[in-house]
Design an enzyme around this catalytic site. Sequence first.
Site, PDB file in Angstrom:
ATOM      1  N   LYS A   1       0.931  -1.442   0.108  1.00 50.98           N
ATOM      2  CA  LYS A   1       0.097   0.090   0.046  1.00 50.98           C
ATOM      3  C   LYS A   1       0.807   1.226   0.040  1.00 50.98           C
ATOM      4  O   LYS A   1       0.304   2.358  -0.208  1.00 50.98           O
ATOM      5  CB  LYS A   1      -0.917  -0.022   1.269  1.00 50.98           C
TER       6      LYS A   1
HETATM    7  N1  PMP Z   1      -3.029  -7.254   1.214  1.00 46.41           N
HETATM    8  C1  PMP Z   1      -2.837  -6.675   2.368  1.00 46.41           C
HETATM    9  C2  PMP Z   1      -2.093  -6.929   3.666  1.00 46.41           C
HETATM   10  C3  PMP Z   1      -3.652  -5.227   2.136  1.00 46.41           C
HETATM   11  O1  PMP Z   1      -3.411  -4.390   3.344  1.00 46.41           O
HETATM   12  C4  PMP Z   1      -4.333  -4.821   1.100  1.00 46.41           C
HETATM   13  C5  PMP Z   1      -5.029  -3.503   0.817  1.00 46.41           C
HETATM   14  N2  PMP Z   1      -6.245  -3.306   1.542  1.00 46.41           N
HETATM   15  C6  PMP Z   1      -4.045  -5.825  -0.024  1.00 46.41           C
HETATM   16  C7  PMP Z   1      -3.557  -7.121   0.259  1.00 46.41           C
HETATM   17  C8  PMP Z   1      -4.982  -5.530  -1.190  1.00 46.41           C
HETATM   18  O2  PMP Z   1      -4.416  -4.523  -2.183  1.00 46.41           O
HETATM   19  P1  PMP Z   1      -5.344  -3.725  -2.797  1.00 46.41           P
HETATM   20  O3  PMP Z   1      -5.933  -2.483  -1.971  1.00 46.41           O
HETATM   21  O4  PMP Z   1      -4.472  -2.939  -3.889  1.00 46.41           O
HETATM   22  O5  PMP Z   1      -6.687  -4.398  -3.578  1.00 46.41           O
END
Ligand code: PMP
Length: 327
Positions: free
Chosen positions: A44
């Site tokens: 992130k």
């Molecule tokens: N894994 C973790 C630990 C996250 O914090 C997030 C973000 N919410 C994601 C995966 C997913 O990423 P995205 O928001 O880009 O879909």
Amino acid sequence: MQLRQGFDGTVGNTPLIRLEGLSAETGCEILGKAEFLNPGGSVKDRAALWMVREHERTGALAPGGTVVEGTAGNTGIGLVHVCNARGYRCIIYMPDNQSREKVALLETLGAEVRQVPVVPYKDPMNYQKQAGRFAESLPGAVWANQFDNTANRRAHEEGTGPEIWAQTDGRLDAFVAATGTGGTLAGVSRYLKAQRPDIRTVLADPMGSALYAWVKTGEATMSKGPSITEGIGNSRVTENLAGTPLDDAVQVGDQDMVDMVYRQMHEDGWFFGSSTGINLCAAVQVAKQLGPGHTIVTILCDGGGRYQSRLFNPEFLAEKGLKIPRD
Ligand code: PMP
């Protein structure tokens, strides 16, 4: 000299790692993009940097300003790092069922954390909606709005996707990732499909999410949950996810995810969080579907240290009916 330029210059350009045990087991190359090595510790950081830059570019965010966000944690951690590097105030709304490590880290870094009760997205007291309203009421504040601000997706279309393409020399057969906002999966998939439309793009979903059904049937219907995973799964299709060129979806249960993260720790020396466990299980499913000799890329989203009180706490797992695999 080979230098990275400060905080901004250290976000992204992460290594692509061959996961040896899983590659040997499947006869495929299972490759993980090491996003846990970003300076704020997760995938992130990319979205945080791109969203802040976008708000600066439009002039909405200026010196002395405030960034407000609704986040389960990692986006907040990325944002507070970026805000500290630029002198902005950072206010985070989060659901009150998230791991205490993430809350403590946000507070240590100087964010103002507002933990609010867990309510569905349609409820006006949902944490994302509270963040949006508060940003509107505060002069000089912006709402990062990671779910529907497509600067998030662009971070991956301009960064993660091209990096994966270059690191594999364009020789990959599939990309698979779980999604929270959809930024990572959508940005990477868009970029890769634009290079070679035959690269298979697959959404990985935990239980208690509507995205598996959305890919399979076109209807965002919730699957049976809940899941102990954090930051992934969603009840709705965000602006970032909408229109993503996807070929398939796979669903992964929590016990398989738990088995995977412990196995990675004991057998290969890794310490991953729950969404990475889902991604690796999904990568193995895709490898089995495609058969030996294929290259599958996924995301190693963050490290296990953020989940010590939950995923790596035997009592917590027992309460949830989950077993730690025997070594
Ligand atoms: N894994 C973790 C630990 C996250 O914090 C997030 C973000 N919410 C994601 C995966 C997913 O990423 P995205 O928001 O880009 O879909």
